[in-house]
Design a protein around this motif. Structure first.
Motif, PDB file in Angstrom:
ATOM      1  N   LEU A  41      72.817  79.810  26.254  1.00 54.81           N
ATOM      2  CA  LEU A  41      74.152  80.342  26.238  1.00 54.81           C
ATOM      3  C   LEU A  41      74.675  80.244  25.013  1.00 54.81           C
ATOM      4  O   LEU A  41      74.873  79.086  24.141  1.00 54.81           O
ATOM      5  CB  LEU A  41      75.227  79.553  27.180  1.00 54.81           C
ATOM      6  N   THR A  43      77.957  81.780  22.245  1.00 54.15           N
ATOM      7  CA  THR A  43      79.116  82.360  22.182  1.00 54.15           C
ATOM      8  C   THR A  43      79.234  82.612  20.577  1.00 54.15           C
ATOM      9  O   THR A  43      78.834  81.860  19.833  1.00 54.15           O
ATOM     10  CB  THR A  43      80.208  81.683  22.757  1.00 54.15           C
ATOM     11  N   TYR A  71      72.481  84.382  27.868  1.00 57.27           N
ATOM     12  CA  TYR A  71      73.602  85.057  27.766  1.00 57.27           C
ATOM     13  C   TYR A  71      74.012  84.765  26.329  1.00 57.27           C
ATOM     14  O   TYR A  71      73.928  83.738  25.922  1.00 57.27           O
ATOM     15  CB  TYR A  71      74.571  84.064  28.799  1.00 57.27           C
ATOM     16  N   GLN A  72      74.632  85.942  26.115  1.00 60.10           N
ATOM     17  CA  GLN A  72      75.350  86.150  24.596  1.00 60.10           C
ATOM     18  C   GLN A  72      76.613  86.713  24.575  1.00 60.10           C
ATOM     19  O   GLN A  72      76.825  87.837  25.290  1.00 60.10           O
ATOM     20  CB  GLN A  72      74.356  86.722  23.651  1.00 60.10           C
ATOM     21  N   PRO A  79      81.629  79.544  27.386  1.00 59.73           N
ATOM     22  CA  PRO A  79      80.889  80.557  27.968  1.00 59.73           C
ATOM     23  C   PRO A  79      81.766  81.111  29.161  1.00 59.73           C
ATOM     24  O   PRO A  79      81.722  82.199  29.148  1.00 59.73           O
ATOM     25  CB  PRO A  79      79.716  79.810  28.422  1.00 59.73           C
ATOM     26  N   ALA A  83      82.744  85.093  28.819  1.00 59.24           N
ATOM     27  CA  ALA A  83      82.137  85.941  29.820  1.00 59.24           C
ATOM     28  C   ALA A  83      83.440  86.680  30.484  1.00 59.24           C
ATOM     29  O   ALA A  83      83.118  87.819  30.825  1.00 59.24           O
ATOM     30  CB  ALA A  83      81.403  85.091  30.860  1.00 59.24           C
ATOM     31  N   ALA A  88      81.583  89.617  32.559  1.00 60.85           N
ATOM     32  CA  ALA A  88      80.335  88.998  33.065  1.00 60.85           C
ATOM     33  C   ALA A  88      80.517  87.664  33.686  1.00 60.85           C
ATOM     34  O   ALA A  88      81.572  87.427  33.828  1.00 60.85           O
ATOM     35  CB  ALA A  88      79.404  88.712  31.748  1.00 60.85           C
ATOM     36  N   VAL A  90      78.352  83.984  34.459  1.00 61.88           N
ATOM     37  CA  VAL A  90      77.327  83.122  33.984  1.00 61.88           C
ATOM     38  C   VAL A  90      76.637  82.577  35.436  1.00 61.88           C
ATOM     39  O   VAL A  90      77.585  81.747  36.004  1.00 61.88           O
ATOM     40  CB  VAL A  90      77.719  81.974  33.065  1.00 61.88           C
TER      41      VAL A  90
END
Length: 223
Positions: A41, A43, A71-72, A79, A83, A88, A90
């Motif tokens: 993950l 960010t 995930y980016q 996160p 997100a 999005a 996670v």
């Protein structure tokens, strides 16, 4: 280094918070054990190239050994918050460790209690990965409290602890007190490194390998 039931070896690098040196320690541990690196993950990409690129630059490893995040996000937030800004989610059921025959060094985001979604924290990801944890502790005021709380949280979940890395200019007797109250654990100290030369990195990596290779088993609970 002891393999788990699936034959995997490696470490999960977490910290007492953000900015304590997890990425540097991850790079050093990757060099120390000739491993692969993965940060699931990421960010903050709007402000930085990301930790995967940093580790690749520090270690000189090819892209296939610095595995891309699952995930980016651009926002420099937890996160979950990052997100939500993009709509999005996670989903930790998607987590599958990269296939590699080398030791895998996984770097977390922030500390143990960073939210990943509405119901799960970074410590839940650590439980899924099931690799021994190295806790990176930034030196300075507050480090004792943060370290002991983190160790207590890991032990409460019965997660394997490989040891501690104190990163930065030493502050008084912090390491001694953390080990006194937190239990006898392998402990390494990385001084402030103004110049991250290849020689400096290799020297520090060799020290970490010596310290964390000496203990084959990791603890999950204290007597």
């Amino acid at each position: 280094m002891k393999a788990d039931e699936n034959g995997r070896t490696g470490f999960f690098i977490t910290g007492t918070g953000t900015g304590v040196g997890k990425t540097l320690v991850s790079a050093l541990m990757t060099l120390a054990f000739d491993g692969d690196y993965w940060k699931p993950l990421q960010t903050g990409l709007a402000e930085d190239v990301g930790d995967t690129a940093d580790v690749a630059a520090l270690t000189g490893l090819p892209p296939e050994r610095c595995h891309a995040p699952l995930y980016q996000f651009d926002a420099l937030l937890s996160p979950w918050s990052a997100a939500r800004r993009t709509g999005a989610h996670v989903d930790l059921t998607r987590i599958s460790l990269p296939a590699t025959k080398r030791p895998l060094v996984i770097e977390g985001a922030g500390g143990l209690m960073v939210p990943l979604n509405a119901g799960q924290l970074m410590i839940d990801l650590i439980a899924i990965c099931q690799l021994p944890v190295i806790l990176v502790v930034g030196t300075g005021l507050g480090s004792i409290n943060h370290a002991l709380l983190s160790l207590e949280a890991l032990r409460r979940r019965k997660l394997p602890i490989a040891g501690i890395v104190m990163n930065g200019t030493p502050h008084a007797d912090d390491a001694e007190l953390i080990l006194h109250f937190g239990g006898a654990l392998p402990c390494a100290a990385i001084p402030h490194l103004p110049d991250l030369t290849e020689e400096t990195l290799r020297t520090q990596a060799a020290r970490l390998r010596e310290i964390f290779s000496a203990r084959q088993d990791t603890e999950t609970t204290r007597p």
